[in-house]
Design a protein around this motif. Structure first.
Motif, PDB file in Angstrom:
ATOM      1  N   PRO A  50       0.838  -1.207   0.000  1.00 51.20           N
ATOM      2  CA  PRO A  50       0.000   0.000   0.000  1.00 51.20           C
ATOM      3  C   PRO A  50       0.869   1.251   0.000  1.00 51.20           C
ATOM      4  CG  PRO A  50      -0.782  -1.585   1.634  1.00 51.20           C
ATOM      5  CD  PRO A  50       0.524  -2.105   1.126  1.00 51.20           C
ATOM      6  N   PRO A  51       0.546   2.257  -0.805  1.00 51.57           N
ATOM      7  CA  PRO A  51       1.387   3.458  -0.888  1.00 51.57           C
ATOM      8  C   PRO A  51       1.625   4.127   0.454  1.00 51.57           C
ATOM      9  CG  PRO A  51      -0.247   3.436  -2.647  1.00 51.57           C
ATOM     10  CD  PRO A  51      -0.588   2.311  -1.741  1.00 51.57           C
ATOM     11  N   GLU A  52       0.632   4.082   1.352  1.00 56.46           N
ATOM     12  CA  GLU A  52       0.806   4.741   2.644  1.00 56.46           C
ATOM     13  C   GLU A  52       1.808   4.018   3.543  1.00 56.46           C
ATOM     14  OE1 GLU A  52      -2.804   1.985   2.834  1.00 56.46           O
ATOM     15  OE2 GLU A  52      -1.984   3.471   1.442  1.00 56.46           O
ATOM     16  N   ALA A  53       2.139   2.772   3.207  1.00 57.38           N
ATOM     17  CA  ALA A  53       3.102   2.012   4.012  1.00 57.38           C
ATOM     18  C   ALA A  53       4.537   2.214   3.536  1.00 57.38           C
ATOM     19  CB  ALA A  53       2.750   0.526   3.986  1.00 57.38           C
ATOM     20  N   ARG A  54       4.725   2.912   2.420  1.00 59.39           N
ATOM     21  CA  ARG A  54       6.065   3.053   1.861  1.00 59.39           C
ATOM     22  C   ARG A  54       7.011   3.779   2.832  1.00 59.39           C
ATOM     23  NH1 ARG A  54       4.735   5.102  -2.964  1.00 59.39           N
ATOM     24  NH2 ARG A  54       4.528   3.018  -3.870  1.00 59.39           N
ATOM     25  N   GLY A  55       6.466   4.733   3.566  1.00 61.09           N
ATOM     26  CA  GLY A  55       7.284   5.483   4.512  1.00 61.09           C
ATOM     27  C   GLY A  55       7.829   4.648   5.648  1.00 61.09           C
ATOM     28  N   ARG A  56       7.299   3.440   5.863  1.00 56.66           N
ATOM     29  CA  ARG A  56       7.838   2.545   6.892  1.00 56.66           C
ATOM     30  C   ARG A  56       9.215   2.012   6.507  1.00 56.66           C
ATOM     31  NH1 ARG A  56       3.778   0.023  10.049  1.00 56.66           N
ATOM     32  NH2 ARG A  56       1.974   1.423  10.197  1.00 56.66           N
ATOM     33  N   PHE A  57       9.540   2.078   5.214  1.00 51.14           N
ATOM     34  CA  PHE A  57      10.790   1.499   4.733  1.00 51.14           C
ATOM     35  C   PHE A  57      11.774   2.541   4.196  1.00 51.14           C
ATOM     36  CE2 PHE A  57       7.463  -1.755   4.013  1.00 51.14           C
ATOM     37  CZ  PHE A  57       7.916  -2.704   4.928  1.00 51.14           C
ATOM     38  N   VAL A  58      11.260   3.624   3.640  1.00 53.75           N
ATOM     39  CA  VAL A  58      12.135   4.641   3.037  1.00 53.75           C
ATOM     40  C   VAL A  58      11.573   6.018   3.363  1.00 53.75           C
ATOM     41  CG1 VAL A  58      13.064   5.583   0.899  1.00 53.75           C
ATOM     42  CG2 VAL A  58      12.814   3.120   1.140  1.00 53.75           C
ATOM     43  N   SER A  59      12.374   6.870   3.970  1.00 49.83           N
ATOM     44  CA  SER A  59      11.971   8.241   4.277  1.00 49.83           C
ATOM     45  C   SER A  59      13.209   9.021   4.699  1.00 49.83           C
ATOM     46  CB  SER A  59      10.922   8.273   5.393  1.00 49.83           C
ATOM     47  OG  SER A  59      11.498   7.865   6.626  1.00 49.83           O
ATOM     48  N   LEU A  60      13.075  10.347   4.751  1.00 45.21           N
ATOM     49  CA  LEU A  60      14.192  11.168   5.227  1.00 45.21           C
ATOM     50  C   LEU A  60      14.512  10.873   6.682  1.00 45.21           C
ATOM     51  CD1 LEU A  60      13.888  14.783   3.758  1.00 45.21           C
ATOM     52  CD2 LEU A  60      15.752  13.137   3.460  1.00 45.21           C
ATOM     53  N   LYS A  61      13.498  10.603   7.483  1.00 47.58           N
ATOM     54  CA  LYS A  61      13.715  10.254   8.886  1.00 47.58           C
ATOM     55  C   LYS A  61      14.566   8.992   8.997  1.00 47.58           C
ATOM     56  CE  LYS A  61      11.169   8.672  12.971  1.00 47.58           C
ATOM     57  NZ  LYS A  61       9.825   8.354  13.522  1.00 47.58           N
ATOM     58  N   LEU A  62      14.236   7.972   8.196  1.00 51.87           N
ATOM     59  CA  LEU A  62      15.012   6.734   8.219  1.00 51.87           C
ATOM     60  C   LEU A  62      16.410   6.945   7.647  1.00 51.87           C
ATOM     61  CD1 LEU A  62      12.331   4.075   7.205  1.00 51.87           C
ATOM     62  CD2 LEU A  62      13.331   4.471   9.461  1.00 51.87           C
ATOM     63  N   THR A  63      16.543   7.859   6.697  1.00 53.35           N
ATOM     64  CA  THR A  63      17.872   8.177   6.159  1.00 53.35           C
ATOM     65  C   THR A  63      18.787   8.681   7.267  1.00 53.35           C
ATOM     66  OG1 THR A  63      17.182   8.629   3.888  1.00 53.35           O
ATOM     67  CG2 THR A  63      19.119   9.807   4.676  1.00 53.35           C
ATOM     68  N   LEU A  64      18.310   9.629   8.046  1.00 50.25           N
ATOM     69  CA  LEU A  64      19.118  10.184   9.138  1.00 50.25           C
ATOM     70  C   LEU A  64      19.381   9.132  10.212  1.00 50.25           C
ATOM     71  CD1 LEU A  64      17.408  13.682   9.416  1.00 50.25           C
ATOM     72  CD2 LEU A  64      19.606  13.145   8.361  1.00 50.25           C
ATOM     73  N   ALA A  65      18.357   8.328  10.514  1.00 50.82           N
ATOM     74  CA  ALA A  65      18.535   7.268  11.513  1.00 50.82           C
ATOM     75  C   ALA A  65      19.552   6.235  11.044  1.00 50.82           C
ATOM     76  CB  ALA A  65      17.191   6.610  11.804  1.00 50.82           C
ATOM     77  N   LYS A  66      19.481   5.900   9.761  1.00 48.27           N
ATOM     78  CA  LYS A  66      20.397   4.896   9.216  1.00 48.27           C
ATOM     79  C   LYS A  66      21.844   5.375   9.312  1.00 48.27           C
ATOM     80  CE  LYS A  66      20.282   0.890   6.929  1.00 48.27           C
ATOM     81  NZ  LYS A  66      19.406  -0.229   7.279  1.00 48.27           N
ATOM     82  N   ILE A  67      22.064   6.639   8.987  1.00 46.62           N
ATOM     83  CA  ILE A  67      23.415   7.190   9.058  1.00 46.62           C
ATOM     84  C   ILE A  67      23.932   7.145  10.496  1.00 46.62           C
ATOM     85  CG2 ILE A  67      24.766   9.312   8.838  1.00 46.62           C
ATOM     86  CD1 ILE A  67      23.020  10.023   6.418  1.00 46.62           C
ATOM     87  N   GLY A  68      23.119   7.612  11.432  1.00 48.83           N
ATOM     88  CA  GLY A  68      23.558   7.674  12.819  1.00 48.83           C
ATOM     89  C   GLY A  68      23.750   6.305  13.444  1.00 48.83           C
ATOM     90  N   LEU A  69      22.795   5.398  13.250  1.00 48.84           N
ATOM     91  CA  LEU A  69      22.864   4.090  13.895  1.00 48.84           C
ATOM     92  C   LEU A  69      23.916   3.185  13.263  1.00 48.84           C
ATOM     93  CD1 LEU A  69      19.038   3.520  14.429  1.00 48.84           C
ATOM     94  CD2 LEU A  69      20.738   4.045  16.184  1.00 48.84           C
ATOM     95  N   SER A  70      24.072   3.246  11.946  1.00 49.15           N
ATOM     96  CA  SER A  70      25.125   2.447  11.293  1.00 49.15           C
ATOM     97  C   SER A  70      26.514   2.924  11.718  1.00 49.15           C
ATOM     98  CB  SER A  70      24.988   2.510   9.778  1.00 49.15           C
ATOM     99  OG  SER A  70      23.785   1.933   9.339  1.00 49.15           O
TER     100      SER A  70
END
Length: 445
Positions: A102-122
């Motif tokens: 569902p299009p509304e679920a796409r943000g669960r996998f890819v978003s600017l918030k997850l981009t920043l989290a991925k950088i910091g946590l990795s």
């Protein structure tokens, strides 16, 4: 009968559509931003792992406290606030590309918030000394930036969310490996399977542009330098086959083990992990610290330094390096922390090539190491074209094109007999709850 194209008429048609050119400029600006995010991620990752190495060399005993504690903290933060940031990041982008999601679920996998989290946590994972790479996460990082461009585009612009995610994910590979060609192949082989003709030119331009951002920052240098390729005759056939088949089997087993661990196999340890994920992460961090200490620090981090030293002939490989790096990478992934397996896979494959070169003699160790890298990465990802091009560009191994291609293709074929595709299977596992919920909803009937 086809008419010859009218150049002036076509040029006027192109230039008259100002909105179209504005949208193209927006997409390319986001591609530059994606490249800058990956460059920043690279610099931060190098810095944090450098701090870990300084801590380890100054106080080796401290890793038995530091690594478990930080691993547990990363696992808690990921599960509590950023569940979509866990793991490699490539399955998340593939899940976001799933037409059944569902299009509304796409943000669960890819978003600017997850981009920043991925950088910091990795980066925090490398600060803990975990066996992770930044290349896979760079796919999710860049995709999160690129998909943000959609809010500035018209519905009929021809660049939908799918095209932006493909461009972003591939741009992440191009910038992370300093290899634009690998990004283009990755977009076709692993993410999109095909590119729509009306948007393919802009997507490829965006991928190359992100790669050029990395090149302009780090220089037009090969990731692992330039290997000296000796003349490969028939005497190299047997060692090459041993490396390729070994990597194919090991890579297939590695992918199968990761799938069983990350999709919740019914064994007792997996049940304990599901019940106490933070405690499990702490125990995994302690095991990773022990493995790293036993190998004199060789298994900590992505393994890129070990590969460079092996290719240069300056690395005294610890006993059972391949086995222990394999175990450290698997345990890190099982802990559920954000981090990729591309760089550790290259390190494991390089170790296999190094071991075969030592056992069978000869002066082709650099070639066997490069073949091992391509073969193991292809076996794990089952994306042979991407694997061999990545390695070719990383070692400037154009003289080994046929050898690297053959090793990647054969290892991938062997792996398919052992395991399902890793990234595709993980993406399917991630999207299953959303698809099932959609199918149960009254609107679906």
């Amino acid at each position: 009968m086809h008419r010859e194209p009218d150049f002036l008429q076509n040029l006027r048609g192109e230039l008259s559509n100002g909105r179209l050119w504005l949208e193209r400029a927006i997409v390319l600006a986001y591609a530059v931003a994606a490249g800058l995010f990956v460059v920043g991620f690279t610099l931060l990752s190098d810095r944090t792992f450098g701090l870990f190495e300084a801590l380890y060399h100054a106080h080796p005993w401290a890793v038995f406290l530091w690594t478990p504690a930080l691993t547990a903290a990363i696992a808690w933060l990921t599960r509590r606030y950023f569940p979509g940031a866990g793991g490699s990041g490539i399955p998340q982008v593939m899940a976001a590309l799933d037409p059944g999601l569902p299009p509304e679920a796409r943000g669960r996998f890819v978003s600017l918030k997850l981009t920043l989290a991925k950088i910091g946590l990795s980066s925090a994972g490398l600060l803990a000394g975990l066996s992770i790479g930044r290349e896979g996460p760079s796919v999710q990082v860049a995709a999160g930036v690129m998909q943000h461009a959609q809010r500035w585009l018209r519905l009929g612009s021809g660049l939908n969310a799918h095209a932006l995610l493909v461009a972003g994910g591939a741009a992440g590979i191009a910038a992370a490996f300093n290899a634009p060609l690998a990004g283009v192949v990755f977009a076709i082989e692993e993410l999109s399977r095909k590119l729509e003709s009306r948007s393919s030119g802009l997507i490829i331009t965006a991928i190359v542009l992100a790669g050029l951002v990395a090149v302009s920052t780090f220089g037009n240098l090969s990731y692992f330098g330039v290997i000296k390729v000796p003349r490969l005759g028939w005497d190299a056939l047997l060692p090459g086959l041993v490396v390729t088949l070994s990597c194919g089997v090991l890579g297939g087993l590695f992918a199968r083990l990761l799938l069983a661990s990350l999709t919740g196999s019914p064994d007792r340890i997996s049940r304990w992990r599901g019940r106490y994920p933070v405690r499990f992460a702490a125990a995994g961090g302690l095991a990773i610290a022990l493995i790293g200490t036993v190998t004199g620090g060789a298994t900590f981090g992505a393994g890129s330094h070990a590969v460079r030293d092996m290719l240069a002939g300056d690395f005294d490989l610890p006993a059972f390096y391949v086995t222990l790096k394999f175990a450290a990478t698997w345990l890190t992934a099982w802990c559920g922390v954000p981090g990729g397996i591309f760089a550790p896979s290259l390190s494991i494959g390089a170790g296999v090539g190094h071991n075969v070169a030592v056992l069978m003699g000869g002066d082709i160790s650099a070639a066997l190491i490069a073949m091992g890298m391509a073969a193991f990465l292809a076996a794990v990802t089952q994306a042979p074209l991407t694997a061999f091009i990545i390695v070719m560009e990383m070692v400037d191994g154009h003289a080994m094109v046929l050898s690297l291609m053959s090793a990647a293709m054969l290892a991938s074929l062997v792996s398919r007999m052992v395991s399902r595709p890793l990234y595709g299977s993980l993406a399917e596992f991630m999207t299953r709850p959303f698809v099932a919920e959609r199918d149960r909803s009254p609107a679906a009937h």
